[in-house]
Design a protein around this motif. Structure first.
Motif, short mmCIF file in Angstrom:
data_model
loop_
_atom_site.label_atom_id
_atom_site.label_comp_id
_atom_site.label_asym_id
_atom_site.label_seq_id
_atom_site.Cartn_x
_atom_site.Cartn_y
_atom_site.Cartn_z
N LEU A 16 -2.04 27.12 18.05
CA LEU A 16 -1.74 25.88 18.74
C LEU A 16 -2.74 25.52 19.83
O LEU A 16 -3.06 24.35 20.05
CB LEU A 16 -0.33 25.95 19.36
N LEU A 17 -3.26 26.53 20.54
CA LEU A 17 -4.11 26.25 21.69
C LEU A 17 -5.56 26.61 21.47
O LEU A 17 -6.41 26.31 22.31
CB LEU A 17 -3.59 27.02 22.91
N GLY A 18 -5.87 27.25 20.36
CA GLY A 18 -7.24 27.70 20.12
C GLY A 18 -8.13 26.63 19.56
O GLY A 18 -8.58 25.73 20.27
N PRO A 19 -8.41 26.63 18.25
CA PRO A 19 -9.39 25.73 17.68
C PRO A 19 -8.95 24.29 17.56
O PRO A 19 -9.70 23.45 17.08
CB PRO A 19 -9.61 26.32 16.27
N THR A 20 -7.74 23.94 17.99
CA THR A 20 -7.26 22.59 17.74
C THR A 20 -7.79 21.57 18.74
O THR A 20 -7.60 20.38 18.57
CB THR A 20 -5.72 22.55 17.82
N GLY A 21 -8.47 22.02 19.77
CA GLY A 21 -8.87 21.11 20.82
C GLY A 21 -9.99 20.16 20.45
O GLY A 21 -10.15 19.11 21.06
N VAL A 22 -10.80 20.48 19.45
CA VAL A 22 -11.95 19.66 19.10
C VAL A 22 -11.95 19.44 17.60
O VAL A 22 -11.85 20.37 16.83
CB VAL A 22 -13.27 20.35 19.52
N PHE A 23 -12.06 18.19 17.21
CA PHE A 23 -12.20 17.91 15.77
C PHE A 23 -13.63 18.17 15.37
O PHE A 23 -14.56 17.55 15.89
CB PHE A 23 -11.82 16.46 15.47
N LYS A 29 -19.94 12.60 20.00
CA LYS A 29 -20.44 13.10 21.27
C LYS A 29 -21.76 13.80 21.06
O LYS A 29 -21.94 14.52 20.08
CB LYS A 29 -19.40 14.03 21.91
N SER A 30 -22.68 13.62 22.00
CA SER A 30 -24.05 14.11 21.81
C SER A 30 -24.36 15.39 22.58
O SER A 30 -25.41 15.98 22.39
CB SER A 30 -25.05 13.03 22.22
N GLY A 31 -23.45 15.83 23.45
CA GLY A 31 -23.70 17.03 24.23
C GLY A 31 -22.47 17.45 25.01
O GLY A 31 -21.46 16.74 25.05
N LEU A 32 -22.58 18.61 25.67
CA LEU A 32 -21.43 19.11 26.42
C LEU A 32 -21.05 18.19 27.58
O LEU A 32 -19.89 18.19 28.01
CB LEU A 32 -21.75 20.51 26.96
N HIS A 33 -22.02 17.42 28.05
CA HIS A 33 -21.74 16.52 29.18
C HIS A 33 -20.74 15.43 28.81
O HIS A 33 -20.17 14.77 29.68
CB HIS A 33 -23.05 15.89 29.69
N ASP A 34 -20.53 15.20 27.52
CA ASP A 34 -19.57 14.18 27.07
C ASP A 34 -18.14 14.70 27.02
O ASP A 34 -17.22 13.94 26.72
CB ASP A 34 -19.96 13.66 25.69
N TYR A 35 -17.96 15.99 27.28
CA TYR A 35 -16.63 16.59 27.21
C TYR A 35 -16.04 16.77 28.61
O TYR A 35 -16.76 17.03 29.58
CB TYR A 35 -16.68 17.94 26.50
N SER A 36 -14.73 16.66 28.69
CA SER A 36 -14.05 16.85 29.98
C SER A 36 -13.89 18.35 30.26
O SER A 36 -14.08 19.19 29.38
CB SER A 36 -12.67 16.20 29.93
N PHE A 37 -13.55 18.65 31.50
CA PHE A 37 -13.28 20.03 31.88
C PHE A 37 -12.16 20.61 31.02
O PHE A 37 -12.23 21.77 30.57
CB PHE A 37 -12.88 20.09 33.36
N PHE A 38 -11.14 19.82 30.74
CA PHE A 38 -10.00 20.26 29.94
C PHE A 38 -10.45 20.65 28.54
O PHE A 38 -10.01 21.65 27.98
CB PHE A 38 -8.97 19.13 29.87
N GLU A 39 -11.36 19.85 27.96
CA GLU A 39 -11.84 20.14 26.61
C GLU A 39 -12.75 21.37 26.58
O GLU A 39 -12.76 22.13 25.62
CB GLU A 39 -12.61 18.94 26.05
N LEU A 40 -13.54 21.55 27.64
CA LEU A 40 -14.50 22.66 27.67
C LEU A 40 -13.85 23.99 27.97
O LEU A 40 -14.27 25.03 27.43
CB LEU A 40 -15.59 22.37 28.71
N TRP A 41 -12.82 24.00 28.81
CA TRP A 41 -12.28 25.27 29.29
C TRP A 41 -10.83 25.52 28.88
O TRP A 41 -10.31 26.60 29.14
CB TRP A 41 -12.39 25.35 30.82
N ASN A 42 -10.18 24.57 28.24
CA ASN A 42 -8.84 24.74 27.67
C ASN A 42 -7.89 25.49 28.61
O ASN A 42 -7.48 26.63 28.33
CB ASN A 42 -8.96 25.50 26.35
N PRO A 43 -7.51 24.89 29.74
CA PRO A 43 -6.61 25.55 30.69
C PRO A 43 -5.30 26.07 30.09
O PRO A 43 -4.85 27.15 30.47
CB PRO A 43 -6.35 24.47 31.75
N PRO A 44 -4.66 25.33 29.14
CA PRO A 44 -3.43 25.89 28.56
C PRO A 44 -3.66 27.24 27.87
O PRO A 44 -2.80 28.13 27.94
CB PRO A 44 -3.00 24.82 27.54
N LEU A 45 -4.79 27.38 27.20
CA LEU A 45 -5.08 28.65 26.54
C LEU A 45 -5.31 29.75 27.58
O LEU A 45 -4.86 30.89 27.40
CB LEU A 45 -6.32 28.52 25.65
N PHE A 46 -6.00 29.41 28.68
CA PHE A 46 -6.23 30.39 29.74
C PHE A 46 -4.90 30.86 30.32
O PHE A 46 -4.67 32.06 30.51
CB PHE A 46 -7.10 29.77 30.84
#
Length: 302
Positions: A16-23, A29-46
């Protein structure tokens, strides 16, 4: 609190919280700068990973209270279990996951190496047999763990599935679809744990191999993984369309370079972990033989 619930929590975290965050490879999106903190670090998984470790400690402390015969769980086991959870989070909850899902094949292979090769032995070494008795009983009741009684079956199962997964036409189809991608990761993770069970058995029923047989088992696992890595490393053109068409983060690191790097990363991590496990088995075996050699003369003298 049963360890069965902890196991279900781990499974839920992965699915549920692992690979589902990004299609995968959506091309938007062209780089990591286009992703939010939530998408990059997945706080629910942490939070989930920390919760599982706290449940693990709670389960240990609960069984220790009021039980004079309780054998304390060593710090090494606790750190091993925590290490497995940390590896899990790094692979599926950090920016590595985003890189591997949408940009770099090498990051994808690194994440796979962590989940399939590094995480299972760490988690299994963090468990005492009494912790998973109920899970083992369920596994045998529904024949899920029966194949682990014949070590050759899980050894072949994981490596064959892993090799088929990396056939280009299958890989492109799976990685381009989030549901297929998650389901494939779940199956490969489950079979990876089954493959590691004969080396780090969590029940007497699964402890089928002698130390020498375990060494041969690990050697065989390394051999079986080599063809898939060799196909990736020595290909003279990009094999996977989803990564060949993914946004390029660096002009000097093209799709073919990235693909070859991914194969090398997988092979190097596999060799490091398998080599470490071989050393662990060998020295544990030598220590056991040394203790027996000291014990026998003592009996004879008596």
């Amino acid at each position: 609190m049963s360890f069965r619930r902890i196991s279900l929590a781990l499974l839920g975290l992965f699915f549920l919280l692992g690979p589902t965050g990004v299609f995968a490879h959506n091309g938007q999106k062209s780089g990591l700068h286009d992703y939010s903190f939530f998408e990059l670090w997945n706080p629910p998984l942490f939070i989930g990973v920390i919760s599982v470790f706290l449940l693990y400690l709670h389960f240990i402390n609960k069984n220790r209270r009021g039980n004079p015969d309780f054998t304390p769980v060593s710090i090494k086991r606790k750190l091993s279990f925590l290490g497995g959870l940390i590896v899990f989070y790094i692979a599926l909850g950090s920016p590595l996951h985003v890189l591997g899902d949408s940009f770099l094949f090498s990051a994808h292979m690194l994440a796979q190496s962590l989940v399939y090769i590094v995480m299972p032995p760490l988690l299994l070494m963090g468990l005492e047999k009494w912790m998973v008795q109920s899970v083992i009983k369920i596994g045998f009741k529904y024949k899920i763990l029966s194949i682990a009684k014949v070590p050759l079956i899980p050894l072949l199962l994981f490596n064959i599935l892993f090799s088929f997964y990396h056939i280009p036409i299958i890989f492109d189809k799976v990685v381009s679809n989030t549901i297929y991608h998650n389901l494939t990761h779940l199956i490969l993770t489950a079979t990876a744990f089954l493959m590691w069970l004969p080396i780090f058995p969590v029940s007497d029923e699964l402890d089928k191999l002698s130390p020498l047989q375990k060494l041969g088992y690990i050697f065989g696992a390394g051999v079986l993984l080599t063809p898939a890595c060799a196909l990736i490393i020595f290909a003279d053109e990009p094999l996977y369309v989803v990564y060949a068409n993914a946004p390029q983060l660096w002009t000097y690191h093209g799709p073919l370079d990235d693909q070859q790097t991914g194969g090398i990363v997988m092979k190097v991590i596999q060799e490091l972990i398998y080599g470490t496990v071989i050393g662990y088995i060998f020295f544990k075996w030598a220590k056991k033989e040394h203790i027996q050699d000291e014990y026998v003369p003592t009996i004879n003298e008596g």
